[in-house]
Design an enzyme around this catalytic site. Structure first.
Site, PDB file in Angstrom:
ATOM      1  N   CYS A 201      -9.896   7.690  -1.714  1.00  0.00           N
ATOM      2  CA  CYS A 201      -9.651   8.701  -0.612  1.00  0.00           C
ATOM      3  C   CYS A 201      -8.377   8.459   0.197  1.00  0.00           C
ATOM      4  CB  CYS A 201     -10.923   8.739   0.291  1.00  0.00           C
ATOM      5  SG  CYS A 201     -12.306   9.450  -0.651  1.00  0.00           S
ATOM      6  N   ASP A 259       4.654  -6.308   1.968  1.00  0.00           N
ATOM      7  CA  ASP A 259       3.467  -7.260   2.870  1.00  0.00           C
ATOM      8  C   ASP A 259       4.093  -8.561   3.133  1.00  0.00           C
ATOM      9  OD1 ASP A 259       3.205  -8.993   0.690  1.00  0.00           O
ATOM     10  OD2 ASP A 259       0.963  -8.825   0.623  1.00  0.00           O
TER      11      ASP A 259
END
Length: 387
Positions: A201, A259
């Site tokens: 989602c 990251d």
């Protein structure tokens, strides 16, 4: 010294307070001139026109409204006007306040758009049993689980994700959906290609946000519409950052995934000739190396301490924040970006319902049922056909 006279017999004298003219007719002032009252006199000045703002701030509910409308319309085409409301069963086995808030938002959005939202609060030790029961319940159309459940034990959370039936996995987190996403397989039933695979989602919400912002180029073929775009995603979690980088690269973008361990580049190769994305480490590269190259910068760092260095953004960059914390300095980024989306939470919930409708469209017809009306079959096959 006496003031000089021109051959046209004009005389002009300026003072600090007044403008005197002789033999010069006074013409109407253009709109940018205004007469201001001062304590001593009226003076004519040209008021500088206000520079229009270059940054457009787009709120998530603006994007979500369109997606929710699409979900309602598609459901009506598939099920007809007299169909029962679809039911989303949501399992909450954590006391995380963010998960509870997300559940409340989901419930409100479901009910406002004609969906049933069944929140089931369970002990995490009983979660597997509850999910299996929902898998076998014909009244449940989709299953949602709020993660993380076992903090620090990703393998146990992963086991629960695999417990949800493929036909009810509204979040697209089971192995089949994830495999398809990473390998750029967009359908569950090739070569027929009538049943779209479900995408996670939050990553899908960002894709839909980029489509709304017209970052995707509709002139290009479906699947290649980010060709020529360079995007930085600051987050490489297995839940959001890595899937998002894969989705964007599979659509043709060059994606820098950042990251704490460094930078990787996700790409389908020169000229996007590969069928699916490839990943390469960018040894020695840091955030400062990729931000100036990026058309779009997407922040998803889960801490309030991190801020994207505004001074490194290229002029006119599109900036999107999907972290629950503000990864961008709002006032500063508005002076540099062309578009700024401060959050996408409501888009994520809209995509959740969109995925639920897709599950219903993918559902096989019951055995022994009457032949499907060609119009209904067409509606099912065309449900969200482009993502």
């Amino acid at each position: 010294m006496r003031p000089t006279r021109t051959s046209a017999n004009l005389f002009v004298r300026f003072s600090s307070r007044q403008l005197f003219t002789k033999n010069i007719p006074r013409l109407p002032l253009p709109p940018v001139f205004k007469t201001h009252q001062t304590t001593n006199s009226h003076i004519d000045i040209m008021e500088a026109q206000q520079v229009p703002k270059t940054c457009k701030v787009i709120l998530s509910d603006t994007i979500a409204k369109k997606l929710l409308s699409e979900a309602r319309e598609t459901l009506a085409k598939i099920e007809g006007p007299n169909a029962s409301k679809p039911t989303l069963a949501a399992f909450l086995a954590t006391d995380d306040p963010a998960a509870l808030q997300y559940a409340e938002w989901s419930k409100r959005t479901c009910e406002e758009n004609g969906f049933n939202f069944d929140l089931r609060k369970v002990d995490k030790e009983n979660l597997e049993e509850g999910i299996i029961a929902a898998n076998n319940d014909d009244q449940v159309d989709g299953i949602l689980v709020y993660y993380p459940i076992w903090v620090g034990n990703h393998s146990q959370d992963k086991y629960i994700k695999e417990t949800v039936a493929l036909s009810k996995d509204v979040e697209g987190l089971c192995h089949t959906h994830l495999f398809n996403m990473y390998h750029n397989v967009r359908f569950l039933d090739p070569p027929t290609n009538l049943k779209k695979s479900i995408l996670p989602c939050t990553p899908l919400a960002i894709v839909k946000t980029l489509e709304y912002l017209q970052i995707y180029n509709p002139i290009l073929a479906y699947g290649n519409r980010l060709f020529g775009k360079t995007i930085t995603v600051i987050n490489r979690s297995e839940v959001n950052g890595r899937p998002l980088a894969a989705l964007l690269a599979n659509d043709g973008a060059t994606v820098y995934s950042v990251d704490v361990t460094g930078v990787q580049v996700f790409t389908r190769g020169e000229g996007i000739r590969q069928l699916r994305h490839q990943v390469h480490d960018k040894e020695g590269w840091e955030l400062k190396d990729v931000l100036p190259l990026s058309d779009v910068v997407i922040g998803g760092v889960p801490t309030e301490k991190f801020k994207v260095p505004t001074e490194l953004l290229r002029d006119g960059a599109v900036c999107i924040n999907f972290s629950s914390f503000k990864n961008f300095d709002g006032p500063a980024v508005k002076e540099k970006a062309s578009i700024y989306v401060p959050s996408i939470g409501k888009v994520t919930i809209a995509v959740l319902l969109r995925n639920l409708v897709r599950l219903i469209a993918n559902r096989p017809r019951p055995e022994g049922s009457a032949p499907e009306d060609p119009k209904d079959a067409k509606a099912r096959s065309e449900a969200f056909i482009e993502g």
